[in-house]
Design a protein around this motif. Sequence first.
Motif, mmCIF file in Angstrom:
data_model
loop_
_atom_site.group_PDB
_atom_site.id
_atom_site.type_symbol
_atom_site.label_atom_id
_atom_site.label_comp_id
_atom_site.label_asym_id
_atom_site.label_seq_id
_atom_site.Cartn_x
_atom_site.Cartn_y
_atom_site.Cartn_z
ATOM 1 N N THR A 51 -41.496 86.059 9.157
ATOM 2 C CA THR A 51 -41.855 84.838 9.892
ATOM 3 C C THR A 51 -43.371 84.730 10.023
ATOM 4 O OG1 THR A 51 -41.505 86.022 11.965
ATOM 5 C CG2 THR A 51 -39.724 84.607 11.230
ATOM 6 N N LYS A 52 -44.058 85.886 10.043
ATOM 7 C CA LYS A 52 -45.521 85.833 10.107
ATOM 8 C C LYS A 52 -46.093 85.297 8.800
ATOM 9 C CE LYS A 52 -45.790 89.537 13.450
ATOM 10 N NZ LYS A 52 -45.740 91.006 13.542
ATOM 11 N N MET A 53 -45.392 85.655 7.691
ATOM 12 C CA MET A 53 -45.812 85.216 6.372
ATOM 13 C C MET A 53 -45.545 83.728 6.182
ATOM 14 S SD MET A 53 -44.581 87.227 2.991
ATOM 15 C CE MET A 53 -44.044 88.679 3.766
ATOM 16 N N TYR A 54 -44.399 83.290 6.738
ATOM 17 C CA TYR A 54 -43.941 81.922 6.516
ATOM 18 C C TYR A 54 -43.212 81.449 7.772
ATOM 19 C CZ TYR A 54 -41.388 78.027 4.373
ATOM 20 O OH TYR A 54 -40.878 76.796 4.072
ATOM 21 N N GLY A 55 -43.876 80.585 8.524
ATOM 22 C CA GLY A 55 -43.394 80.186 9.845
ATOM 23 C C GLY A 55 -42.001 79.605 9.873
ATOM 24 N N GLU A 56 -41.631 78.946 8.768
ATOM 25 C CA GLU A 56 -40.341 78.265 8.741
ATOM 26 C C GLU A 56 -39.185 79.211 8.408
ATOM 27 O OE1 GLU A 56 -40.219 74.696 9.228
ATOM 28 O OE2 GLU A 56 -42.186 75.369 9.963
ATOM 29 N N TYR A 57 -39.486 80.498 8.149
ATOM 30 C CA TYR A 57 -38.451 81.411 7.695
ATOM 31 C C TYR A 57 -37.271 81.434 8.663
ATOM 32 C CZ TYR A 57 -36.180 85.655 6.029
ATOM 33 O OH TYR A 57 -35.270 86.558 5.549
ATOM 34 N N LYS A 58 -36.069 81.213 8.097
ATOM 35 C CA LYS A 58 -34.829 81.122 8.882
ATOM 36 C C LYS A 58 -34.900 80.052 9.965
ATOM 37 C CE LYS A 58 -32.705 85.512 7.869
ATOM 38 N NZ LYS A 58 -32.037 86.722 8.350
ATOM 39 N N GLY A 59 -35.820 79.086 9.797
ATOM 40 C CA GLY A 59 -35.920 78.004 10.771
ATOM 41 C C GLY A 59 -34.735 77.068 10.641
ATOM 42 N N GLY A 60 -34.478 76.319 11.690
ATOM 43 C CA GLY A 60 -33.449 75.294 11.639
ATOM 44 C C GLY A 60 -32.036 75.832 11.569
ATOM 45 N N ARG A 61 -31.907 77.150 11.761
ATOM 46 C CA ARG A 61 -30.555 77.718 11.744
ATOM 47 C C ARG A 61 -29.837 77.399 13.035
ATOM 48 N NH1 ARG A 61 -29.275 83.659 9.339
ATOM 49 N NH2 ARG A 61 -29.785 83.130 7.192
ATOM 50 N N ALA A 62 -28.524 77.103 12.912
ATOM 51 C CA ALA A 62 -27.726 76.916 14.125
ATOM 52 C C ALA A 62 -27.793 78.213 14.913
ATOM 53 C CB ALA A 62 -26.284 76.615 13.748
ATOM 54 N N LYS A 63 -27.951 78.099 16.226
ATOM 55 C CA LYS A 63 -28.094 79.375 16.928
ATOM 56 C C LYS A 63 -26.742 80.053 17.112
ATOM 57 C CE LYS A 63 -28.693 77.701 21.711
ATOM 58 N NZ LYS A 63 -28.875 76.274 21.695
ATOM 59 N N THR A 64 -26.834 81.383 17.182
ATOM 60 C CA THR A 64 -25.620 82.178 17.299
ATOM 61 C C THR A 64 -24.875 81.776 18.564
ATOM 62 O OG1 THR A 64 -26.956 83.921 16.351
ATOM 63 C CG2 THR A 64 -24.808 84.550 17.204
ATOM 64 N N PRO A 65 -23.551 81.583 18.467
ATOM 65 C CA PRO A 65 -22.808 81.174 19.657
ATOM 66 C C PRO A 65 -22.923 82.207 20.789
ATOM 67 C CG PRO A 65 -21.383 81.211 17.703
ATOM 68 C CD PRO A 65 -22.714 81.718 17.288
ATOM 69 N N GLU A 66 -23.016 81.708 21.993
ATOM 70 C CA GLU A 66 -23.118 82.579 23.164
ATOM 71 C C GLU A 66 -21.936 83.557 23.231
ATOM 72 O OE1 GLU A 66 -24.562 84.484 26.101
ATOM 73 O OE2 GLU A 66 -25.718 82.875 25.122
ATOM 74 N N GLU A 67 -20.741 83.053 22.830
ATOM 75 C CA GLU A 67 -19.541 83.895 22.894
ATOM 76 C C GLU A 67 -19.653 85.122 21.985
ATOM 77 O OE1 GLU A 67 -19.622 80.701 22.300
ATOM 78 O OE2 GLU A 67 -18.098 79.590 23.401
ATOM 79 N N LEU A 68 -20.484 85.015 20.930
ATOM 80 C CA LEU A 68 -20.697 86.178 20.062
ATOM 81 C C LEU A 68 -21.830 87.047 20.614
ATOM 82 C CD1 LEU A 68 -20.438 87.961 17.572
ATOM 83 C CD2 LEU A 68 -21.739 86.288 16.275
ATOM 84 N N LEU A 69 -22.916 86.385 21.048
ATOM 85 C CA LEU A 69 -24.075 87.137 21.552
ATOM 86 C C LEU A 69 -23.683 88.108 22.648
ATOM 87 C CD1 LEU A 69 -27.045 84.616 21.718
ATOM 88 C CD2 LEU A 69 -26.837 86.679 20.314
ATOM 89 N N GLU A 70 -22.811 87.642 23.547
ATOM 90 C CA GLU A 70 -22.447 88.500 24.683
ATOM 91 C C GLU A 70 -21.685 89.744 24.231
ATOM 92 O OE1 GLU A 70 -20.035 85.839 27.045
ATOM 93 O OE2 GLU A 70 -18.181 86.492 26.071
#
Length: 887
Positions: A72-91
Amino acid sequence: MADKKLLLIDGNSVAFRAFYALYRQLESFKSPDGLHTNAIYAFKNMLDVLLKDVDPTHVLVAFDAGKVTFRTKMYGEYKGGRAKTPEELLEQMPYIQEMLHDLGIKTYELKNYEADDIIGTFAAKGEKVGFTTTIVTGDRDLTQLASDKTTVEVTKSGVSQLEAYTPEHMKEVNGVTPSEFIDMKALMGDNSDNYPGVEGIGPKTASNLIQEYGSVENLYDHIDEMKKSKRKERLIRDKDKAFLAKKLATIDRDSPVTIDIDDVKREPVDYEKLRQFYEKMNFRKFLAELNASGAGQDGAEVEKVEYTVLNDDNVKDVKATEKDTVEFYLEMLGANYHLADFVGFSLKINDKIYVSRDVDLLEEDNIKHILEDEKIKKNVFDLKRSMVGAHRLGIHTHGLDYDMLLASYLVNNENNSNDLGEIAHLYGDYSVKTDLEVYGKGKSEHIPDDDDELFNHLASKVNAIESLKKTLLEKLKDHEQDALFDTIEIPTARVLARMEMNGMKVETSTLIQLQNEFAVKLKKLEDKIYGQAGEKFNLNSPKQLGHILFEKLGLPVIKKTKTGYSTSVEVLDQLKTQSPIVSKILDYRQIAKIQSTYVKGLLDVIQPDGRVHTRYLQTLTATGRLSSVDPNLQNIPTRTEEGKQIRKAFVPSEPDGYIFSCDYSQVELRVLAHVSGDQNMQEAFKTGYDIHSHTAMKIFHLESPDEVTPLMRRHAKAVNFGIVYGISDYGLSKNLGISRKRAQEFIDNYFEQYPQIKDYMNKAVQEARDKGYAETIMHRRRYLPDIHAKKYTVRAFAERTAINSPIQGSAADIIKIAMINMQKKLDELHLKTKMVIQVHDELIFDVPKDELETIKKIVPEVMQSAVKLDVPLIADSGWGHNWYDAK
DNA sequence: AATTTCACG
DNA sequence: ACGTACGTGAAATTC
């Protein structure tokens, strides 16, 4: 010393897959604290498979450390615009790590680096010191790490389906080597990681270019030699992007990890902590596995069922009265209980369990009494199977009034397993194994020699029937299905058992005669077809037939299947005018089908008593219909004359007797008229109009029935059917061979004329969305989780099902009630007539000559009065000296 | 074991 | 612009 084997798992990626593998069960997988646990559970299942298959000495599960990485430091957009991981999985993520620690497996994450880089680094370390390495991930990027020592297993859509990327497989799939894959990505970029490559270059072009030039660097060294083209311009213009993409795509195989390969050696499992963890998560299956292995319990015994083995001496001591609770299980090996070998039985009376391999013991007076006394109620699994099996031993069972299989089918028929163990597991009881585990399958199917193994299995079955009864009855009650269970399904099972045991007489001589006639016809057709094709080929092979029709003869291709050309009826019908060979193929197909499936097929299943004994599967269909197997008596031909001949072989028991047939007229449309409350349609049925002509008048705006032409009636009939199936303009147009626009007009007219039908369809879909299931008039349920699907096709299918299931299912309820009432009537009147076949809306009887007049009267009466709907139920009869003539 | 085709309501 | 009628079982070929 064991081989050095290293297993590297991409933790985030596998957890993600695990989460979606059990996404449908998201809400049913919850810990008592309300934590979602589906991903943890599925992760453990996947891990078990991997540990078993790979049997590694060293394991590391790598996780991403956070959003910010060197990329991401090399390229700011890296993995940008990805749907965020659902809360039900994060927990769930911290708990997956906790579980891994308890299992003695190391996890690791590294600031500024992705899991990929940790894995790449360890794979490199492993190669250096002679490990065989397996990498598991859902991300194809990691395939760049494949080598002769390292295999990359990529998860496919299924739960534990893996695709193994070796350098060879990589070459097959992408046409390049693993390291060239990085160069490929440099040119094509990566949409999911959100970085571009060279515009206009996708996987195909990228692969070709890299195969030609070997690397991005070499490609640009020789770019001047490339012919002038749009692609060349773009390559030059996007050169920076390509080199950036290459950096981003390259996995760092020398990241600054702070642990070494020796640190990821598998440690012993901490059973005490693991047990607590499973309890906290409410993972009963894994707890049961812990208990079964006896692991980690200080000297504790594996849970074992107490039972008494019966023999000739002690069998007489077994007693039961109507006050006792009794479970009975009779084991036979194989699906066809009319013929299967007996394995043994188990009997539970209150707290005591009896078992034996010797099924003859059941014929001892005291045991026989227990099974035959109506007042002594018995709980079983698969009533019909138990009843038929016992009957083969001369035991006429009564008082079998609870069936765990039927109960679970009514409660939820999404899983159509017929295995007691599997069903018990669904309700949290892991004390009983599946038949597959105990008996095996296919070639290795066998009865265990070890008494204790077999008896434990049989004993645990009666135990589970007893212990889950309360749960299942409660669920039936919650669903308002008590009456469906007690007054429809249980009595239906008894009726079906009698129908199956009685069987239907089939005349071998008639079939042999047909076989000879068809053989001659087939030979003639075959010769003509080979003559016109100019060569011999296998007419039964769609592949070879397709080659002849579409390549050799050059006929136009109308439809393709996933493996080649389609040669189905709808295709061949359209080609009939193009070549005379086509109609002959259609004729051949039709007769060949009858010859193989019906003539040969039926001859193979006629028993020594001259009869066929089908099995009606009562716990299979999604709608509540029956199905029929070995043989299937619900699809005996009726549409063509050749096919119909088969019915001549189905004859009554007595030479001068009759086959009597009675079928409901338009039962599904009547059900629709009832449940929708549509006044126009109800009026039509009440007046006794021909419903298809009535519909024709309505949708074509005619004044009198005389104006209805046969074509109009045919179209109207198709619309009526279409409505029941959850119509679409496309489906109707295909069925009728009319334009989609015209089909849509029919449908619009239909809904205008029958407005409440339209309301019903909307309501049916909305109700399925709200409740999660569709329901029949007798409260039979069909769960429809797909009603919320994101994909249009999947969701639309669920919506049509929501419309159709209550209709088809209610019709199934109705005929089951009619069958129960019918059998009761036959018994009351002491008639010798047997009910022998059910074909969804039709009942077939084997009638002695002198009972015909009685049967003509009572059968339609009983069928028509099975339930009271807002429209009349009508049943039409026919009879003759065989099934063909009973029309 | 999967695919195609076709028999029935 | 998409891709579709609902529910089954059996045989044969091909992988």
